[in-house]
Structures are given as structure tokens and as C-alpha cells.
Design a protein around this motif. Structure first.
Motif, PDB file in Angstrom:
ATOM      1  N   MET A   1      44.478  34.076  11.387  1.00  0.00           N
ATOM      2  CA  MET A   1      44.822  33.050  12.660  1.00  0.00           C
ATOM      3  C   MET A   1      44.503  33.888  13.865  1.00  0.00           C
ATOM      4  O   MET A   1      46.003  35.064  13.040  1.00  0.00           O
ATOM      5  CB  MET A   1      45.987  32.473  12.854  1.00  0.00           C
ATOM      6  N   ALA A   2      44.582  33.553  14.544  1.00  0.00           N
ATOM      7  CA  ALA A   2      44.218  34.740  15.840  1.00  0.00           C
ATOM      8  C   ALA A   2      45.582  35.394  16.573  1.00  0.00           C
ATOM      9  O   ALA A   2      46.883  34.500  16.539  1.00  0.00           O
ATOM     10  CB  ALA A   2      43.545  35.036  17.621  1.00  0.00           C
ATOM     11  N   GLU A   3      46.129  36.384  16.352  1.00  0.00           N
ATOM     12  CA  GLU A   3      48.040  37.154  16.853  1.00  0.00           C
ATOM     13  C   GLU A   3      48.048  36.883  18.304  1.00  0.00           C
ATOM     14  O   GLU A   3      46.648  37.389  18.745  1.00  0.00           O
ATOM     15  CB  GLU A   3      47.843  38.546  16.459  1.00  0.00           C
ATOM     16  N   LYS A   4      48.981  36.267  18.808  1.00  0.00           N
ATOM     17  CA  LYS A   4      48.712  35.579  19.830  1.00  0.00           C
ATOM     18  C   LYS A   4      49.294  37.171  20.906  1.00  0.00           C
ATOM     19  O   LYS A   4      49.974  38.087  19.881  1.00  0.00           O
ATOM     20  CB  LYS A   4      50.270  34.290  20.796  1.00  0.00           C
ATOM     21  N   SER A   5      48.734  36.996  22.233  1.00  0.00           N
ATOM     22  CA  SER A   5      49.249  38.442  23.383  1.00  0.00           C
ATOM     23  C   SER A   5      50.561  37.948  23.440  1.00  0.00           C
ATOM     24  O   SER A   5      51.353  37.682  23.785  1.00  0.00           O
ATOM     25  CB  SER A   5      48.755  37.571  24.650  1.00  0.00           C
ATOM     26  N   LYS A   6      51.041  39.666  23.161  1.00  0.00           N
ATOM     27  CA  LYS A   6      52.775  39.973  24.042  1.00  0.00           C
ATOM     28  C   LYS A   6      52.903  39.438  24.971  1.00  0.00           C
ATOM     29  O   LYS A   6      54.581  39.182  25.147  1.00  0.00           O
ATOM     30  CB  LYS A   6      52.773  41.500  23.349  1.00  0.00           C
ATOM     31  N   PHE A   7      52.119  39.296  25.546  1.00  0.00           N
ATOM     32  CA  PHE A   7      52.107  39.489  27.564  1.00  0.00           C
ATOM     33  C   PHE A   7      51.567  38.428  28.148  1.00  0.00           C
ATOM     34  O   PHE A   7      50.387  38.606  27.755  1.00  0.00           O
ATOM     35  CB  PHE A   7      51.614  41.161  28.170  1.00  0.00           C
ATOM     36  N   GLN A   8      52.649  37.409  28.751  1.00  0.00           N
ATOM     37  CA  GLN A   8      52.286  37.034  29.646  1.00  0.00           C
ATOM     38  C   GLN A   8      51.520  36.862  31.247  1.00  0.00           C
ATOM     39  O   GLN A   8      52.867  37.958  31.804  1.00  0.00           O
ATOM     40  CB  GLN A   8      52.178  35.783  29.748  1.00  0.00           C
ATOM     41  N   THR A   9      49.729  37.514  31.018  1.00  0.00           N
ATOM     42  CA  THR A   9      49.940  37.917  32.857  1.00  0.00           C
ATOM     43  C   THR A   9      49.638  36.878  33.669  1.00  0.00           C
ATOM     44  O   THR A   9      48.538  36.193  33.146  1.00  0.00           O
ATOM     45  CB  THR A   9      49.120  38.909  32.629  1.00  0.00           C
ATOM     46  N   LEU A  10      49.872  37.035  35.518  1.00  0.00           N
ATOM     47  CA  LEU A  10      48.691  35.989  35.958  1.00  0.00           C
ATOM     48  C   LEU A  10      47.231  36.371  36.041  1.00  0.00           C
ATOM     49  O   LEU A  10      47.281  37.667  36.598  1.00  0.00           O
ATOM     50  CB  LEU A  10      49.341  36.929  37.695  1.00  0.00           C
ATOM     51  N   ASN A  11      46.779  35.220  35.862  1.00  0.00           N
ATOM     52  CA  ASN A  11      45.424  35.323  35.631  1.00  0.00           C
ATOM     53  C   ASN A  11      44.759  35.917  36.506  1.00  0.00           C
ATOM     54  O   ASN A  11      44.841  35.303  38.066  1.00  0.00           O
ATOM     55  CB  ASN A  11      44.347  33.542  34.863  1.00  0.00           C
ATOM     56  N   ALA A  12      43.058  36.195  36.593  1.00  0.00           N
ATOM     57  CA  ALA A  12      41.867  36.551  38.305  1.00  0.00           C
ATOM     58  C   ALA A  12      42.444  35.368  39.173  1.00  0.00           C
ATOM     59  O   ALA A  12      42.301  36.123  40.350  1.00  0.00           O
ATOM     60  CB  ALA A  12      41.149  37.260  37.729  1.00  0.00           C
ATOM     61  N   GLN A  13      41.808  34.493  38.502  1.00  0.00           N
ATOM     62  CA  GLN A  13      41.786  33.381  39.229  1.00  0.00           C
ATOM     63  C   GLN A  13      42.535  32.797  40.353  1.00  0.00           C
ATOM     64  O   GLN A  13      42.477  33.325  41.757  1.00  0.00           O
ATOM     65  CB  GLN A  13      41.719  31.953  38.797  1.00  0.00           C
ATOM     66  N   ALA A  14      44.042  32.264  39.608  1.00  0.00           N
ATOM     67  CA  ALA A  14      45.350  32.272  40.570  1.00  0.00           C
ATOM     68  C   ALA A  14      45.531  33.453  41.445  1.00  0.00           C
ATOM     69  O   ALA A  14      45.770  33.009  42.561  1.00  0.00           O
ATOM     70  CB  ALA A  14      46.644  32.384  39.232  1.00  0.00           C
ATOM     71  N   ALA A  15      45.295  35.062  41.442  1.00  0.00           N
ATOM     72  CA  ALA A  15      45.533  36.341  41.767  1.00  0.00           C
ATOM     73  C   ALA A  15      44.858  36.412  43.131  1.00  0.00           C
ATOM     74  O   ALA A  15      45.009  36.988  43.844  1.00  0.00           O
ATOM     75  CB  ALA A  15      45.237  37.121  41.107  1.00  0.00           C
ATOM     76  N   TYR A  16      43.102  36.195  42.706  1.00  0.00           N
ATOM     77  CA  TYR A  16      42.901  35.990  43.408  1.00  0.00           C
ATOM     78  C   TYR A  16      42.753  35.354  45.053  1.00  0.00           C
ATOM     79  O   TYR A  16      42.532  35.735  45.955  1.00  0.00           O
ATOM     80  CB  TYR A  16      41.518  35.377  43.454  1.00  0.00           C
ATOM     81  N   GLN A  17      44.005  34.439  44.988  1.00  0.00           N
ATOM     82  CA  GLN A  17      44.124  33.532  46.038  1.00  0.00           C
ATOM     83  C   GLN A  17      44.935  34.219  47.062  1.00  0.00           C
ATOM     84  O   GLN A  17      44.901  33.723  48.267  1.00  0.00           O
ATOM     85  CB  GLN A  17      45.030  32.450  46.184  1.00  0.00           C
ATOM     86  N   LEU A  18      45.919  35.367  47.086  1.00  0.00           N
ATOM     87  CA  LEU A  18      46.605  35.959  47.857  1.00  0.00           C
ATOM     88  C   LEU A  18      45.490  37.633  47.788  1.00  0.00           C
ATOM     89  O   LEU A  18      46.478  37.931  48.939  1.00  0.00           O
ATOM     90  CB  LEU A  18      47.703  36.204  46.350  1.00  0.00           C
ATOM     91  N   ALA A  19      44.456  37.363  47.145  1.00  0.00           N
ATOM     92  CA  ALA A  19      44.141  38.912  47.400  1.00  0.00           C
ATOM     93  C   ALA A  19      43.035  38.419  49.664  1.00  0.00           C
ATOM     94  O   ALA A  19      42.651  37.914  49.805  1.00  0.00           O
ATOM     95  CB  ALA A  19      42.497  39.088  47.434  1.00  0.00           C
ATOM     96  N   ASN A  20      42.916  40.013  49.750  1.00  0.00           N
ATOM     97  CA  ASN A  20      42.141  39.844  50.877  1.00  0.00           C
ATOM     98  C   ASN A  20      41.017  40.158  50.883  1.00  0.00           C
ATOM     99  O   ASN A  20      39.967  40.743  50.094  1.00  0.00           O
ATOM    100  CB  ASN A  20      42.602  40.947  52.388  1.00  0.00           C
ATOM    101  N   VAL A  21      40.001  39.015  51.588  1.00  0.00           N
ATOM    102  CA  VAL A  21      38.253  39.207  51.229  1.00  0.00           C
ATOM    103  C   VAL A  21      37.335  40.340  52.338  1.00  0.00           C
ATOM    104  O   VAL A  21      38.004  39.746  53.796  1.00  0.00           O
ATOM    105  CB  VAL A  21      37.738  37.874  50.681  1.00  0.00           C
ATOM    106  N   THR A  22      36.691  41.369  51.864  1.00  0.00           N
ATOM    107  CA  THR A  22      36.628  42.223  52.617  1.00  0.00           C
ATOM    108  C   THR A  22      35.094  41.570  52.882  1.00  0.00           C
ATOM    109  O   THR A  22      34.823  41.069  52.313  1.00  0.00           O
ATOM    110  CB  THR A  22      36.351  43.561  52.160  1.00  0.00           C
ATOM    111  N   LYS A  23      34.151  41.266  54.054  1.00  0.00           N
ATOM    112  CA  LYS A  23      33.401  40.485  54.956  1.00  0.00           C
ATOM    113  C   LYS A  23      32.818  41.102  54.911  1.00  0.00           C
ATOM    114  O   LYS A  23      33.100  42.121  56.270  1.00  0.00           O
ATOM    115  CB  LYS A  23      33.895  38.854  54.808  1.00  0.00           C
ATOM    116  N   THR A  24      31.230  40.445  56.163  1.00  0.00           N
ATOM    117  CA  THR A  24      30.393  41.194  56.552  1.00  0.00           C
ATOM    118  C   THR A  24      29.923  40.483  57.729  1.00  0.00           C
ATOM    119  O   THR A  24      30.921  38.606  57.548  1.00  0.00           O
ATOM    120  CB  THR A  24      28.948  41.434  55.761  1.00  0.00           C
TER     121      THR A  24
END
Length: 314
Positions: A1-24
Motif C-alpha cells: 500500500m502506497a504511503e501517503k504524503s506527509k504534506f498536504q498542499t494547495l493543488n494547482a487548479q485551485a491556485a490558478y484561480q488567484l493567479a494573474n494571467v498574462t494575455k495578448t
């Protein structure tokens, strides 16, 4: 059985909501550099009408005396006659209306102003149509209005150095540039390579251009291949033009109306037409243009150019 990660972090999809998007800004793939309109000489008109006055050459030849005789001699007499009904060019209009919902422009104009971007792309499209008309208009286009005496046929189909040399013989008084579809220029380059005379390049407007006899080959997709800007087949027929520009050289001049209301650039007008009951703002874009070939030998056309000839170099 795979060992669970010690650290739980914010996933990239959720973090994307706060990011500024550089656009053309909005991009149109169909826009071109429009070299032709940069290279032509432009003449401003006061009333939208241009009269091309010509001399009746050959009808009343003007003799001149060249003599070292000291005794009295008869000096030839004569006059230079003009055409009684010269051609007049009346500016043609290219127009379009851009509609913009004021709610959209009010709410969604950062970082790019929606009105400016809509007008910018519309202006670019109108300028593209202007260049096409300068070449293809039945009324004033260079291709359609070139004199029959200035038209030659490709010898073998593919554009060869001999073909372009003959074109130069038709427009030999200070020629300015060749004009051709990019496929035709590529075909000419192949023919030069086959003969061991690769054409040199010259930098104009920060870009390299192939040249022949020191004259640049200027690309445009408005000289169609089989009637198309982007032909799907490798083969196809097109034309190559040689142009002399400038009023002082009795060449080609492009015409535009100076000082039009709402003028944004040379001959181009943008006027606000108002807002309707639905909150839609309308803008009228108009450009007035034409072109005149001042002398028949200012334009030459190589017809029947085949762009589909390839060679196997071993």
C-alpha cells in the motif's frame, strides 16, 4: 500500500484561480505587412478627384534645330498638344460599421480597451482590403489597368531570370520593385538556384527581400494564385508585376482624401454614430482611395507564372 504524503498542499487548479494571467491583444492571422502600401507614393487630394493630363505624343511632333551655321536659318515651329478629355479618377470608398455593446466595453476593458481593440482590428482589415483593391480593382487596380503592350507571357511557365529580365525591359525607366505572391517568389528562387545564380537579398523595413538586378521582389498575398490567397495545391498560376512609383518619375501614385472628418491616419476616417436603445454603440470606418498609372511603361506584368515547378538537385 502506497504511503501517503506527509504534506498536504494547495493543488494547482485551485491556485490558478488567484493567479494573474498574462494575455495578448487579439491576433488576426490574416493580417499582412502590406509592403505595397508602404512602397507606393501617396498623393493627397482636395476634392476626391484626380485628373491625369497627358500630352498627345506623336500627333504633333516637335522639331528642334541643332546647328553650328552662323548664317540665318529657319527655326522649326510647333507646339505641344494635350488630350482634350483626360482620364479622371474619383476616389472609391471602403467602409464598415463596428457595433460594440456598451456594457461589454464598460465592464471588460482592462487590461485591453475593448473599443480600441475592436477598432484596431477593423482598421487593419480595412487596410488589407485597400491593398487588395490597389492591385485588383477593375476601376483602378494596377493588375487590371496595366497596358496590353506591357504584358508578357512566361516562357516556360516557371518564373525564370530571363522572364524577369524581359519585364525589366518593359519598365526600364527607374523601376522600383517587383510585386509577387510569396509562392511565385519561392518559385523564382528555385529557378535561380537551378541555374547557379541565387538572388542576393536586401533589407527593407527591417526584413530581408530577394532581389533581381538590384530590384527587390516584394511579397503580397493579394496577387492571387488561381484566384486564391492561400492555394491548397502545390501547382497554380499567378502574375508577377514590376512597378515604377512616383509622380516625378511618371510612375504609379496612390490617391487619398486629405483632412476627412474623424481622420485617424492617411485617408482613414473613424466616426462615432451614436448609441441605440439597446446600449449598442456604432462606429463608421471609411477609407477613400484610388491609384493612377501616370505612364503606360510604369507597370509591367508577367502572366501565366507557374508556382508548382520543383527540381531534384543531386
Amino acid at each position: 500500500m502506497a504511503e501517503k504524503s506527509k504534506f498536504q498542499t494547495l493543488n494547482a487548479q485551485a491556485a490558478y484561480q488567484l493567479a494573474n494571467v498574462t494575455k495578448t491583444s487579439p491576433q488576426f492571422e490574416s493580417l499582412t505587412p502590406r509592403w505595397l502600401t508602404r512602397l507606393l507614393d501617396w498623393k493627397a487630394l482636395e476634392t476626391g478627384i484626380f485628373r491625369l493630363n497627358k500630352v498627345k505624343e506623336g500627333d504633333t511632333p516637335l522639331d528642334a534645330l541643332c546647328s553650328q551655321v552662323a548664317s540665318p536659318v529657319n527655326i522649326p515651329e510647333g507646339f505641344v498638344d494635350y488630350e482634350a478629355k483626360p482620364r479622371e479618377y474619383i476616389l472609391n470608398s471602403i467602409s464598415t460599421i463596428i457595433n460594440i455593446d456598451t456594457k461589454v466595453s464598460d465592464l471588460y476593458s482592462s487590461p485591453y480597451d475593448q473599443i480600441k481593440e475592436q477598432l484596431r482590428l477593423a482598421i487593419e482589415s480595412v487596410r488589407e482590403r485597400q491593398e487588395s483593391q490597389l492591385i485588383n480593382s477593375d476601376d483602378y487596380g494596377l493588375l487590371k489597368n496595366a497596358a496590353d503592350s506591357q504584358r508578357i507571357q512566361s516562357r516556360t511557365g516557371a518564373p525564370t531570370p530571363d522572364d524577369l529580365d524581359e519585364l525589366i525591359s518593359k519598365v526600364w525607366k527607374e523601376p522600383s520593385f517587383f510585386l509577387a505572391h510569396p509562392r511565385a517568389i519561392a518559385a523564382f528562387g528555385r529557378e535561380c538556384t537551378r541555374r547557379g545564380v541565387p538572388p542576393p537579398t536586401e533589407n527593407l523595413f527591417g526584413s530581408p527581400f530577394l532581389t533581381w538586378r538590384g530590384i527587390p521582389l516584394v511579397p503580397t498575398d493579394k496577387l492571387f494564385v488561381d484566384g486564391l490567397k492561400k492555394p491548397k495545391s502545390q501547382a497554380g498560376k499567378t502574375n508577377i508585376m514590376l512597378v515604377r512609383t512616383g509622380e516625378s518619375k511618371r510612375g504609379v501614385v496612390s490617391l487619398y482624401q486629405a483632412g476627412v472628418p474623424g481622420e485617424q491616419s492617411r485617408g482613414l476616417s473613424v466616426r462615432f454614430m451614436g448609441i441605440d436603445k439597446s446600449g449598442v454603440a456604432s462606429y463608421l470606418l471609411s477609407i477613400y482611395c484610388s491609384a493612377a498609372i501616370l505612364a503606360d511603361d510604369a507597370v509591367g506584368v508577367l502572366e501565366g507564372v507557374d508556382v508548382g515547378e520543383y527540381h531534384d538537385h543531386k
